[in-house]
Scaffold this motif. Structure first.
Motif, mmCIF file in Angstrom:
data_model
loop_
_atom_site.group_PDB
_atom_site.id
_atom_site.type_symbol
_atom_site.label_atom_id
_atom_site.label_comp_id
_atom_site.label_asym_id
_atom_site.label_seq_id
_atom_site.Cartn_x
_atom_site.Cartn_y
_atom_site.Cartn_z
ATOM 1 N N LYS A 91 8.902 -26.276 -9.996
ATOM 2 C CA LYS A 91 9.441 -27.362 -9.236
ATOM 3 C C LYS A 91 8.752 -28.616 -9.675
ATOM 4 O O LYS A 91 9.023 -29.766 -9.189
ATOM 5 C CB LYS A 91 8.805 -27.038 -7.773
ATOM 6 C CG LYS A 91 9.517 -26.039 -6.985
ATOM 7 C CD LYS A 91 8.969 -25.548 -5.519
ATOM 8 C CE LYS A 91 9.571 -24.436 -5.322
ATOM 9 N NZ LYS A 91 8.352 -23.643 -4.437
ATOM 10 N N SER A 92 7.832 -28.711 -10.681
ATOM 11 C CA SER A 92 7.414 -30.047 -11.268
ATOM 12 C C SER A 92 8.396 -30.132 -12.592
ATOM 13 O O SER A 92 8.461 -29.373 -13.275
ATOM 14 C CB SER A 92 5.911 -29.774 -11.511
ATOM 15 O OG SER A 92 5.451 -31.135 -11.825
ATOM 16 N N SER A 93 8.323 -31.489 -12.768
ATOM 17 C CA SER A 93 9.039 -31.800 -14.318
ATOM 18 C C SER A 93 8.593 -33.213 -14.419
ATOM 19 O O SER A 93 8.018 -34.029 -13.657
ATOM 20 C CB SER A 93 10.570 -31.979 -14.011
ATOM 21 O OG SER A 93 10.915 -33.107 -12.685
ATOM 22 N N GLU A 95 10.103 -35.882 -14.877
ATOM 23 C CA GLU A 95 11.175 -36.953 -14.263
ATOM 24 C C GLU A 95 10.325 -37.111 -12.969
ATOM 25 O O GLU A 95 10.538 -38.023 -12.380
ATOM 26 C CB GLU A 95 12.333 -36.539 -14.018
ATOM 27 C CG GLU A 95 13.237 -36.614 -15.478
ATOM 28 C CD GLU A 95 12.997 -35.467 -16.258
ATOM 29 O OE1 GLU A 95 12.820 -34.164 -15.719
ATOM 30 O OE2 GLU A 95 12.787 -35.547 -17.511
ATOM 31 N N ASN A 96 9.823 -35.822 -12.381
ATOM 32 C CA ASN A 96 9.453 -35.980 -11.077
ATOM 33 C C ASN A 96 8.151 -34.986 -11.027
ATOM 34 O O ASN A 96 8.209 -33.910 -10.452
ATOM 35 C CB ASN A 96 10.543 -35.275 -10.064
ATOM 36 C CG ASN A 96 10.152 -35.501 -8.583
ATOM 37 O OD1 ASN A 96 9.552 -36.244 -8.317
ATOM 38 N ND2 ASN A 96 11.051 -34.807 -7.557
ATOM 39 N N ARG A 98 5.069 -33.253 -9.930
ATOM 40 C CA ARG A 98 4.390 -32.964 -8.721
ATOM 41 C C ARG A 98 2.861 -32.837 -8.664
ATOM 42 O O ARG A 98 2.113 -32.992 -7.800
ATOM 43 C CB ARG A 98 4.934 -31.429 -8.215
ATOM 44 C CG ARG A 98 4.059 -30.773 -7.085
ATOM 45 C CD ARG A 98 5.000 -29.515 -6.528
ATOM 46 N NE ARG A 98 6.073 -29.626 -6.090
ATOM 47 C CZ ARG A 98 6.585 -28.780 -5.191
ATOM 48 N NH1 ARG A 98 5.830 -27.550 -4.943
ATOM 49 N NH2 ARG A 98 7.858 -28.805 -4.702
#
Length: 154
Positions: A91-93, A95-96, A98
């Motif tokens: 769920k982490s990238s 671009e985004n 976490r």
DNA sequence: GCCAACGTTGGC
DNA sequence: GCCAACGTTGGC
């Protein structure tokens, strides 16, 4: 802002203060934290120059083993998007992101560990979060008073 | 290895 | 948005 004080837990089998001492520049990125409260501390609150109590947990003699200092403020934890990492989180990238980490540098290894038992037995240290029931957070704020008292005991 | 405490997940 | 189920932490 005034210098702040923290306690950071690590399992010595995974990463001990001796590991930190052998690291390049005695510095390491505190990655792998997957708890929102702890992340918020690293992302928002911890500043360069803040002092850290290095704490060994899940071991024979849990306790504070030394001091480190924050040398780099919160930045994304890239182990979260490394599929080979134990800390991989889909769920982490980039671009985004976490999850975040800070870099800390070793300042001092105490000649003697200040054990959890000693902290519990010391009436002056009862406000420390680490002795309070059910306190599992891996990064905790510490008061200046408690920080200096621990250093003196060590 | 046990288990209490607590955080996260997911069905509704 | 509630809450039961599940997973993790961490001292003992």
């Amino acid at each position: 802002m005034a210098i702040q004080y923290w306690l950071m837990k690590s399992e010595p089998e995974t990463f001990s203060i001796e590991h930190l001492e052998r690291s390049p520049k005695k510095t390491t990125g505190w990655d792998g934290v997957r708890n929102y409260q702890a992340r918020n501390f690293m992302r928002d609150a911890m500043k360069v120059g803040d002092q850290v109590l290095f704490y060994h947990s899940s071991c024979k003699v849990p306790g504070v083993v030394g001091i480190a200092e924050v040398v780099k403020e919160g930045y994304p934890d890239d182990t979260a998007w490394d599929k080979k990492s134990d800390y991989y989180d889909p769920k982490s990238s980039p671009e985004n992101p976490r999850w975040y980490r800070v870099d800390i540098q070793l300042k001092e290894i105490f000649p003697e560990i200040v054990t959890l038992t000693e902290i519990k037995e010391d009436p002056k240290l009862q406000e420390m979060k680490v002795v309070q029931k059910g306190q599992r957070l891996s990064i905790q704020p510490v008061t200046r008073k408690d920080f200096e008292y621990i250093c003196k005991r060590a």
